[in-house]
Design a protein around this motif. Structure first.
Motif, PDB file in Angstrom:
ATOM      1  N   ALA A   1      88.068  91.674  56.494  1.00  0.00           N
ATOM      2  CA  ALA A   1      87.518  92.802  55.743  1.00  0.00           C
ATOM      3  C   ALA A   1      88.589  93.888  55.691  1.00  0.00           C
ATOM      4  O   ALA A   1      89.024  94.372  56.740  1.00  0.00           O
TER       5      ALA A   1
ATOM      6  N   TYR B   1      90.017  97.613  53.888  1.00  0.00           N
ATOM      7  CA  TYR B   1      89.582  98.820  53.192  1.00  0.00           C
ATOM      8  C   TYR B   1      90.767  99.750  52.974  1.00  0.00           C
ATOM      9  O   TYR B   1      91.801  99.641  53.628  1.00  0.00           O
TER      10      TYR B   1
ATOM     11  N   LEU C   1      85.667  99.587  50.789  1.00  0.00           N
ATOM     12  CA  LEU C   1      85.830  98.192  51.204  1.00  0.00           C
ATOM     13  C   LEU C   1      86.306  97.379  50.005  1.00  0.00           C
ATOM     14  O   LEU C   1      85.558  97.142  49.065  1.00  0.00           O
TER      15      LEU C   1
ATOM     16  N   PHE D   1      86.281  91.489  51.337  1.00  0.00           N
ATOM     17  CA  PHE D   1      85.316  91.080  52.360  1.00  0.00           C
ATOM     18  C   PHE D   1      85.112  89.571  52.206  1.00  0.00           C
ATOM     19  O   PHE D   1      84.470  89.115  51.266  1.00  0.00           O
TER      20      PHE D   1
ATOM     21  N   GLY E   1      79.854  87.947  58.902  1.00  0.00           N
ATOM     22  CA  GLY E   1      79.941  89.077  57.984  1.00  0.00           C
ATOM     23  C   GLY E   1      79.262  90.318  58.543  1.00  0.00           C
ATOM     24  O   GLY E   1      79.781  91.433  58.427  1.00  0.00           O
ATOM     25  N   SER E   2      78.106  90.124  59.180  1.00  0.00           N
ATOM     26  CA  SER E   2      77.383  91.258  59.764  1.00  0.00           C
ATOM     27  C   SER E   2      78.208  91.918  60.864  1.00  0.00           C
ATOM     28  O   SER E   2      78.258  93.152  60.969  1.00  0.00           O
TER      29      SER E   2
ATOM     30  N   LEU F   1      81.015  93.946  59.286  1.00  0.00           N
ATOM     31  CA  LEU F   1      80.488  95.153  58.666  1.00  0.00           C
ATOM     32  C   LEU F   1      80.139  96.198  59.720  1.00  0.00           C
ATOM     33  O   LEU F   1      80.453  97.387  59.556  1.00  0.00           O
ATOM     34  N   CYS F   2      79.510  95.775  60.801  1.00  0.00           N
ATOM     35  CA  CYS F   2      79.169  96.716  61.876  1.00  0.00           C
ATOM     36  C   CYS F   2      80.422  97.302  62.526  1.00  0.00           C
ATOM     37  O   CYS F   2      80.454  98.481  62.890  1.00  0.00           O
TER      38      CYS F   2
ATOM     39  N   ALA G   1      81.669  99.946  60.196  1.00  0.00           N
ATOM     40  CA  ALA G   1      80.797 101.119  60.264  1.00  0.00           C
ATOM     41  C   ALA G   1      81.127 101.962  61.492  1.00  0.00           C
ATOM     42  O   ALA G   1      81.119 103.202  61.436  1.00  0.00           O
TER      43      ALA G   1
ATOM     44  N   PHE H   1      74.741  92.917  51.299  1.00  0.00           N
ATOM     45  CA  PHE H   1      75.041  94.343  51.480  1.00  0.00           C
ATOM     46  C   PHE H   1      73.794  95.211  51.326  1.00  0.00           C
ATOM     47  O   PHE H   1      73.628  96.184  52.066  1.00  0.00           O
TER      48      PHE H   1
ATOM     49  N   HIS I   1      71.727  95.209  54.387  1.00  0.00           N
ATOM     50  CA  HIS I   1      72.260  96.062  55.442  1.00  0.00           C
ATOM     51  C   HIS I   1      72.199  97.546  55.077  1.00  0.00           C
ATOM     52  O   HIS I   1      72.726  98.385  55.812  1.00  0.00           O
TER      53      HIS I   1
ATOM     54  N   LEU J   1      74.391 101.151  61.488  1.00  0.00           N
ATOM     55  CA  LEU J   1      75.205  99.942  61.581  1.00  0.00           C
ATOM     56  C   LEU J   1      76.247 100.059  62.693  1.00  0.00           C
ATOM     57  O   LEU J   1      76.546  99.077  63.385  1.00  0.00           O
TER      58      LEU J   1
END
Length: 348
Positions: free
Chosen positions: A78, A80, A94, A97, A109-110, A113-114, A117, A143, A146, A343
């Motif tokens: 991921a 950014y 972002l 991903f 993926g979760s 993402l966390c 965050a 997305f 979440h 998150l």
């Protein structure tokens, strides 16, 4: 699941990241001509300090599939870049991903993402934005599940793009109004820029308007070692008083695209209504094109509200392409501060 670790990207990861980007491109049906970034390119853009600040940051997901494995395998990434919102300042966009197909639907993926965050919280970013193709239902569902809001669907934000051919064509346009002068913005201009940001917010009917102060703009655009944004202003001499009047501005920042590399994103462009008939917008647009060409960026992008027909006609006139059309159209998504905070504390 085998041992999974989410960590910050490192220079030696560039070969594996390039492989994942190619996997994504092939899945999307991109031709090899559009998948030209090499590990060396990524290393230069993300890690070579002599070229300036990194164009992108991010995390990778790695798995050690067995105790006997010599080294972990990178199965997700991921990335950014830091964007600049004239509402809230620095934010996270972002741009990449990816979880390798073999490892999807396993919570990787979760976890990425966390992790992002949590980074956003630490850096006091109040939003995380991204784009997802409309036909990518699994991505949109992921997305939004979440907590992301689809701004294209809910508010009508469209993604526009000008490639290098459009930039070159834009540079050929002749603007004849010699009374209007364009120049890079200076710290002293931030009071007027802030006023015009508010005027633009009022025009776009944004009740929850800009939170930035003049000092914020001065700090972020002029007093940091590496500016977060760049700006141009248009000015002329007032016919009655003879005083210099700033009548328009543009504000942009450097972005990254996994297929195209280093780009520019135009966050705001605005001209005082009284002077719009004098083609000042075209002059500001052309200044952005010169900025893009001079420093070798691969085109630029922007967003516009779908009801703003005059702006859309303006972008169309200068070669802009609406990337939000059809099933392959880009949808603009955003995580707001409250969702980011939630998150960032989760450990899924």
């Amino acid at each position: 699941m085998d041992t999974l670790k989410i960590r910050d990207i490192k220079s030696p990861d560039c070969a594996a990241i390039t492989k994942l980007i190619r996997e994504l491109g092939n899945h999307k049906g991109e031709s090899d001509d559009n998948l030209t970034l090499t590990p060396k390119d990524l290393d230069r853009l993300g890690f070579a300090d002599k070229y300036g600040p990194p164009v992108f940051l991010g995390v990778v997901a790695e798995i050690k599939e067995s105790p006997d494995a010599k080294s972990p395998q990178i199965v997700g990434v991921a990335l950014y870049h830091v964007k600049y919102s004239t509402w809230e300042g620095e934010a996270m966009h972002l741009n990449t991903f990816i979880v390798s197909q073999k490892y999807q639907r396993q919570g990787i993926g979760s976890k990425m993402l966390c992790s992002l965050a949590k980074t956003a919280q630490e850096k006091k970013y109040l939003r995380i934005s991204l784009e997802v193709i409309k036909s990518n239902e699994s991505g949109l569902n992921f997305f939004t599940k979440h907590g992301a809001i689809n701004l294209t669907k809910e508010e009508g934000w469209l993604n526009y793009d000008l490639d290098n051919a459009a930039v070159k064509k834009l540079l050929e346009v002749v603007n004849e109004d010699k009374s209007v002068r364009l120049r890079p913005a200076e710290p002293k201009d931030c009071t007027r820029i802030k006023e015009m940001i508010q005027e633009l917010a009022d025009f776009e009917k944004m009740e929850d308007g800009p939170k930035l102060t003049v000092k914020d703009l001065q700090r972020d655009g002029f007093y940091k070692l590496h500016p977060v944004f760049y700006s141009f202003v248009a000015e002329l001499d007032d016919e009655e008083t003879g005083e210099v009047e700033i009548i328009g501005f543009s504000l942009l920042f450097i972005s990254f695209h996994p297929f195209l590399g280093k780009r520019v994103h135009l966050e705001d462009i605005y001209v005082t209504p009284k002077y719009r008939a004098r083609r000042v917008g075209g002059m500001l647009f052309q200044a952005i094109a010169r900025f893009v060409e001079k420093d070798g960026y691969n085109g630029f992008s922007l967003e516009v509200l779908d009801w703003n027909e005059k702006a859309i006609q303006f972008y169309d006139k200068f070669g802009g392409v609406n990337r939000s059309i059809g099933e392959k159209g880009l949808q603009s998504l955003r995580f707001k501060h409250g969702v980011i905070a939630k998150l960032g504390t989760e450990n899924k």
